[in-house]
Design an enzyme around this catalytic site. Structure first.
Site, PDB file in Angstrom:
ATOM      1  N   ALA A   1      36.750  36.418  40.000  1.00  0.00           N
ATOM      2  CA  ALA A   1      36.134  35.169  40.953  1.00  0.00           C
ATOM      3  C   ALA A   1      36.652  35.461  42.524  1.00  0.00           C
ATOM      4  O   ALA A   1      36.179  34.616  43.216  1.00  0.00           O
ATOM      5  CB  ALA A   1      35.904  34.040  40.616  1.00  0.00           C
ATOM      6  N   ALA A   2      37.552  36.354  42.781  1.00  0.00           N
ATOM      7  CA  ALA A   2      38.024  36.521  44.224  1.00  0.00           C
ATOM      8  C   ALA A   2      36.720  36.906  44.919  1.00  0.00           C
ATOM      9  O   ALA A   2      36.536  36.317  45.962  1.00  0.00           O
ATOM     10  CB  ALA A   2      38.894  37.539  44.126  1.00  0.00           C
ATOM     11  N   GLY A   3      35.718  37.781  44.397  1.00  0.00           N
ATOM     12  CA  GLY A   3      34.435  38.081  45.220  1.00  0.00           C
ATOM     13  C   GLY A   3      33.845  36.782  45.568  1.00  0.00           C
ATOM     14  O   GLY A   3      33.188  36.529  46.550  1.00  0.00           O
ATOM     15  N   ASP A   4      33.792  35.971  44.534  1.00  0.00           N
ATOM     16  CA  ASP A   4      32.787  34.986  44.729  1.00  0.00           C
ATOM     17  C   ASP A   4      33.239  33.880  45.677  1.00  0.00           C
ATOM     18  O   ASP A   4      32.529  33.383  46.649  1.00  0.00           O
ATOM     19  CB  ASP A   4      32.608  34.131  43.370  1.00  0.00           C
ATOM     20  CG  ASP A   4      31.863  34.956  42.305  1.00  0.00           C
ATOM     21  OD1 ASP A   4      30.879  35.828  42.610  1.00  0.00           O
ATOM     22  OD2 ASP A   4      31.965  34.919  41.105  1.00  0.00           O
TER      23      ASP A   4
HETATM   24  P1  ADP Z   1      35.749  41.375  43.609  1.00  0.00           P
HETATM   25  O1  ADP Z   1      36.369  40.143  43.224  1.00  0.00           O
HETATM   26  O2  ADP Z   1      34.507  41.365  44.108  1.00  0.00           O
HETATM   27  O3  ADP Z   1      36.096  42.722  43.243  1.00  0.00           O
HETATM   28  P2  ADP Z   1      37.858  41.783  45.629  1.00  0.00           P
HETATM   29  O4  ADP Z   1      38.910  42.020  44.650  1.00  0.00           O
HETATM   30  O5  ADP Z   1      37.808  42.979  46.840  1.00  0.00           O
HETATM   31  O6  ADP Z   1      36.446  41.527  45.322  1.00  0.00           O
HETATM   32  O7  ADP Z   1      38.243  40.458  46.505  1.00  0.00           O
HETATM   33  C1  ADP Z   1      37.568  39.853  47.627  1.00  0.00           C
HETATM   34  C2  ADP Z   1      38.442  39.488  48.572  1.00  0.00           C
HETATM   35  O8  ADP Z   1      39.399  38.467  48.096  1.00  0.00           O
HETATM   36  C3  ADP Z   1      39.246  40.532  49.319  1.00  0.00           C
HETATM   37  O9  ADP Z   1      38.447  41.130  50.439  1.00  0.00           O
HETATM   38  C4  ADP Z   1      40.462  39.850  49.847  1.00  0.00           C
HETATM   39  O10 ADP Z   1      40.197  39.239  51.047  1.00  0.00           O
HETATM   40  C5  ADP Z   1      40.765  39.012  48.663  1.00  0.00           C
HETATM   41  N1  ADP Z   1      41.811  39.325  47.660  1.00  0.00           N
HETATM   42  C6  ADP Z   1      41.232  39.813  46.425  1.00  0.00           C
HETATM   43  N2  ADP Z   1      42.559  40.142  45.739  1.00  0.00           N
HETATM   44  C7  ADP Z   1      43.551  39.719  46.621  1.00  0.00           C
HETATM   45  C8  ADP Z   1      44.984  39.869  46.243  1.00  0.00           C
HETATM   46  N3  ADP Z   1      45.549  40.498  45.299  1.00  0.00           N
HETATM   47  N4  ADP Z   1      45.643  39.297  47.198  1.00  0.00           N
HETATM   48  C9  ADP Z   1      45.107  38.712  48.504  1.00  0.00           C
HETATM   49  N5  ADP Z   1      43.919  38.720  48.701  1.00  0.00           N
HETATM   50  C10 ADP Z   1      42.932  39.351  47.653  1.00  0.00           C
END
Ligand code: ADP
Length: 316
Positions: free
Chosen positions: A253-256
């Site tokens: 859910a980082a992307g969400d």
């Molecule tokens: P998704 O979940 O769609 O694969 P990402 O992994 O690229 O998307 O994460 C979305 C955003 O969340 C990234 O652009 C970044 O800003 C943040 N993010 C993701 N993973 C990390 C991490 N390990 N540390 C810091 N920020 C993160």
């Protein structure tokens, strides 16, 4: 605009998760697992993300006329989300994702989209005025593409910015009718690669993919690069906005969270740089806790993280 009105048109699922020592092979039964049943679906996650960050959110979706659908709606209500326009299909059940997770965190997911696939352009036409009243419209692709296009058309004609998270990314190109109406396209590295054929492994390749994606019509392309942050591209040029250093434990859910953070900032009239910075902070915070919706941050946590690391902002 302190509390933007964000309309999310998207999927609502029930995630049924069994955690066990290992994932069974076909024909095998593995016992001793633990079960949890949690709300999910990209549309729902993004609606909750935006609501927790302080926006007034209207979620437009379709669930089944069943127990899971009722539970999902009650959950969104508890988050303060307007659920007036969540339809209930008489024929299709609420979408379900069956998820098996092993001790190493490896997973296996099978989705029955159910009512999400019975969410039709006619359902959108009925709520045109709701979309027109939004500060921002958020879309993803777990619903039929024609439904997303119908929503994008209404928003575009009314001057409402559209954020599209192109996930899950279909094989081949996205429909130009959709992309030409998108203000902010937010693929992660895999999605950017799938949409352009350019393997995205670093800032340079992200720039090449973003440039190609811009030629398909969106005004801005933000390629999210996990811990590295986000490459933001528009016709005016590209900038890299670094990720926040956090103790990441689960990237679900980082992307969400990123999309929710972006929508709230854009809806509040922030600049592209500020909006991506806030979106990065929301994404980073979501990685610090386990799970999807439980990990979505609140506005106070976002502010705290941004205040703590002002110098992490690196733009090239
Ligand atoms: P998704 O979940 O769609 O694969 P990402 O992994 O690229 O998307 O994460 C979305 C955003 O969340 C990234 O652009 C970044 O800003 C943040 N993010 C993701 N993973 C990390 C991490 N390990 N540390 C810091 N920020 C993160």
């Amino acid at each position: 605009m302190a509390h933007p009105h964000i309309v999310v048109v998207g999927s609502s699922n029930t995630d049924m998760v069994v955690k066990s020592a290992r994932i069974p092979v076909p024909g095998e039964t593995v016992t001793g697992g633990e079960f949890v049943c949690v709300p999910g679906g990209k549309g729902a996650n993004q609606a909750v993300a935006a609501a927790r960050l302080g926006a007034q959110v209207t979620f437009v979706a379709k669930v089944g006329d069943d127990l899971f659908g009722r539970q999902a709606i009650e959950g969104y209500q508890r988050e303060g989300i307007n659920v007036e326009h969540i339809g209930r299909s008489k024929n299709a059940p609420t979408g379900v994702a069956l998820i098996l997770v092993d001790d190493a965190g490896e997973n296996l997911i099978s989705v029955a989209s159910g009512a999400n696939h019975a969410f039709m352009p006619e359902d959108i036409e009925r709520i045109g005025d709701v979309i027109c009243s939004a500060s921002v419209l958020m879309l993803q692709l777990e619903i039929p593409e024609e439904t997303a296009i119908a929503a994008a058309k209404i928003a575009y004609d009314a001057g409402v910015p559209v954020i599209l998270d192109p996930a899950p990314t279909p094989e081949g190109q996205l429909n130009p009718e959709l992309l030409q109406r998108v203000s902010y396209l937010t693929p992660n590295e895999n999605e950017a690669e799938r949409l352009t054929g350019i393997p995205v492994t670093d800032e340079e390749s992200a720039k090449a993919a973003a440039t190609k994606l811009l030629s398909y019509g969106p005004e801005n392309v933000f390629v999210t690069l996990g811990a590295a942050g986000t490459l933001a591209a528009s016709r005016a040029g590209t900038i890299m906005i670094a990720g926040f250093p956090v103790n990441a434990v689960d990237s679900t859910a980082a992307g969400d969270a990123f999309n929710g953070g972006l929508a709230v900032a854009v809806g509040a009239g922030k600049s592209v740089k500020e909006a991506v910075l806030e979106a990065n902070a929301a994404g980073a915070l979501a990685t610090t806790k386990l799970g999807a919706q439980p990990s979505l941050p609140r506005a106070s946590e976002l502010k705290e993280l941004i205040d703590q690391f002002p110098s992490t902002l690196v733009m090239t």
